[in-house]
Enzyme design. Structure first.
Site, short mmCIF file in Angstrom:
data_model
loop_
_atom_site.label_atom_id
_atom_site.label_comp_id
_atom_site.label_asym_id
_atom_site.label_seq_id
_atom_site.Cartn_x
_atom_site.Cartn_y
_atom_site.Cartn_z
N GLY A 13 0.78 -1.24 0.00
CA GLY A 13 0.00 0.00 0.00
C GLY A 13 0.81 1.28 0.00
O GLY A 13 0.35 2.31 0.51
N THR A 14 2.02 1.27 -0.61
CA THR A 14 2.77 2.54 -0.64
C THR A 14 2.08 3.57 -1.53
O THR A 14 2.17 4.77 -1.26
CB THR A 14 4.24 2.33 -1.10
OG1 THR A 14 4.26 1.87 -2.45
CG2 THR A 14 4.99 1.38 -0.20
N ASN A 15 1.41 3.12 -2.58
CA ASN A 15 0.66 4.08 -3.41
C ASN A 15 -0.54 4.64 -2.66
O ASN A 15 -0.87 5.82 -2.80
CB ASN A 15 0.25 3.42 -4.73
CG ASN A 15 1.39 3.43 -5.74
OD1 ASN A 15 1.76 4.49 -6.25
ND2 ASN A 15 1.98 2.28 -5.97
N MET A 92 -4.40 -6.75 -7.13
CA MET A 92 -3.94 -7.88 -7.94
C MET A 92 -5.04 -8.92 -8.21
O MET A 92 -4.75 -10.09 -8.41
CB MET A 92 -2.74 -8.57 -7.26
CG MET A 92 -1.58 -7.63 -6.96
SD MET A 92 -0.97 -6.74 -8.40
CE MET A 92 0.45 -5.90 -7.71
N ILE A 94 -8.39 -10.13 -10.51
CA ILE A 94 -9.07 -9.92 -11.80
C ILE A 94 -10.54 -9.55 -11.56
O ILE A 94 -11.24 -10.23 -10.80
CB ILE A 94 -9.01 -11.21 -12.66
CG1 ILE A 94 -7.55 -11.59 -12.96
CG2 ILE A 94 -9.83 -11.08 -13.95
CD1 ILE A 94 -6.83 -10.72 -13.95
N HIS A 111 0.41 1.48 -13.13
CA HIS A 111 1.20 0.34 -13.62
C HIS A 111 2.67 0.75 -13.67
O HIS A 111 3.00 1.82 -14.18
CB HIS A 111 0.71 -0.09 -15.01
CG HIS A 111 1.42 -1.31 -15.50
ND1 HIS A 111 1.09 -2.58 -15.08
CD2 HIS A 111 2.48 -1.44 -16.35
CE1 HIS A 111 1.92 -3.45 -15.64
NE2 HIS A 111 2.77 -2.79 -16.42
#
Ligand code: GAR
Length: 208
Positions: A13-15, A92, A94, A111
Site C-alpha cells: 500500500g505505498t501508493n 492484484m 481480476i 502500472h
C-alpha cells in the site's frame, strides 16, 4: 461537492500512502478517500487506512465462486459507499466488465512501466521490472491509465520515465520507479479527475 474515492489494494500500500499523504497536504482537490478495499485481510495497506482513519473492507477471492461474482459484490459495495472514483493501487485481483460498465472512465490504475511495454496479463509487481531488466531497456517508468476490459490497455492519463542504471536490481528499479513516478503521478491524476479536468476522446485523455 467532493468526489468519494475508493482505493483498491492487495499488498504493502505505498501508493495508497502517497494518496493519503497528498490528501493530508490538501493536494487532492475536490476529492476524499472514503474507503480502502483489500483483496487480503493481511495487506499492510489496511493498517495504513486504519492509521489515517479511513474505513477498510476485505473482499477475498475465496469468498466468491468466480471473478464475475466478486465483481458484482465489489460494485454493490462501491454503490453502497456512494463512490465516484475507483483507484486500483496495486490491486492484484481480476475483475470483469460489470465494474467498467458501472464506472465508465472512472476506474484508474497505476502500472509500473511505460505502457504499452511490459504490461498485460500476468505482468504485475516485480514481474514487470524483471521483464524490463531482461529486455535491457535504458528507460522505464510508470503509467496512470483508465481501466477498461482489456488488461492495461485503457486510455493513458499520465506517464513518467526514469533511467534504468547498469547495476539495477529488481528491487532498486522498483523503488526508483515508485519514488520518482508512481507516488507523484497517482495523486496528480486522482486530483485532476476529482476536478473534472480529464476528458477522454478515443484513446486520448485531454487534461483541461
Ligand atoms: C506498484 O508498483 C504498482 O504499480 C504495481 O504493484 C505495486 C504495488 O505496490 N501494480 C501493478 O503491477 C498492476 N499491474 P504498493 O502496494 O506498495 O502500492
Amino acid at each position: 461537492m467532493n468526489k468519494r474515492i475508493a482505493v483498491l489494494v492487495s499488498g504493502g500500500g505505498t501508493n495508497l500512502q502517497a494518496l493519503l499523504d497528498a490528501q493530508s497536504r490538501g493536494e487532492i482537490k475536490n476529492g476524499e478517500i472514503a474507503a480502502v478495499i483489500s483483496s487480503s485481510p493481511e495487506a499492510y495497506a489496511l493498517e495504513r487506512a486504519k492509521k489515517a482513519g479511513v474505513p477498510g473492507y476485505v473482499l477475498e477471492k475465496k469468498d466468491c465462486p468466480d471473478a464475475a461474482s466478486l465483481t458484482h459484490t465489489l460494485v454493490e459495495l462501491l454503490h453502497q459507499l456512494d463512490i465516484q472514483l475507483v483507484v486500483m493501487a496495486g490491486f492484484m485481483t481480476i475483475v470483469t466488465g460489470e465494474l467498467f460498465q458501472a464506472y465508465e472512465n472512472a476506474v484508474i490504475n497505476v502500472h509500473p512501466s511505460l505502457i504499452p511495454s511490459f504490461c498485460g496479463k500476468g505482468c504485475y509487481g516485480l514481474h514487470v521490472h524483471e521483464k524490463a531488466l531482461a529486455y535491457g531497456v535504458k528507460v522505464s517508468g510508470a503509467t496512470i491509465h483508465f481501466v477498461t476490459e482489456e488488461c492495461d490497455a485503457g486510455p493513458i492519463i499520465l506517464q513518467k520515465a526514469v533511467e534504468v542504471l547498469p547495476d539495477d536490481t529488481l528491487e532498486v528499479l522498483q523503488r526508483r520507479i515508485m519514488e520518482t513516478c508512481e507516488w507523484k503521478l497517482l495523486p496528480q491524476a486522482v486530483s485532476l479527475f476529482c476536478q473534472d479536468r480529464l476528458r477522454v476522446e478515443g484513446r486520448t485523455v485531454h487534461i483541461l
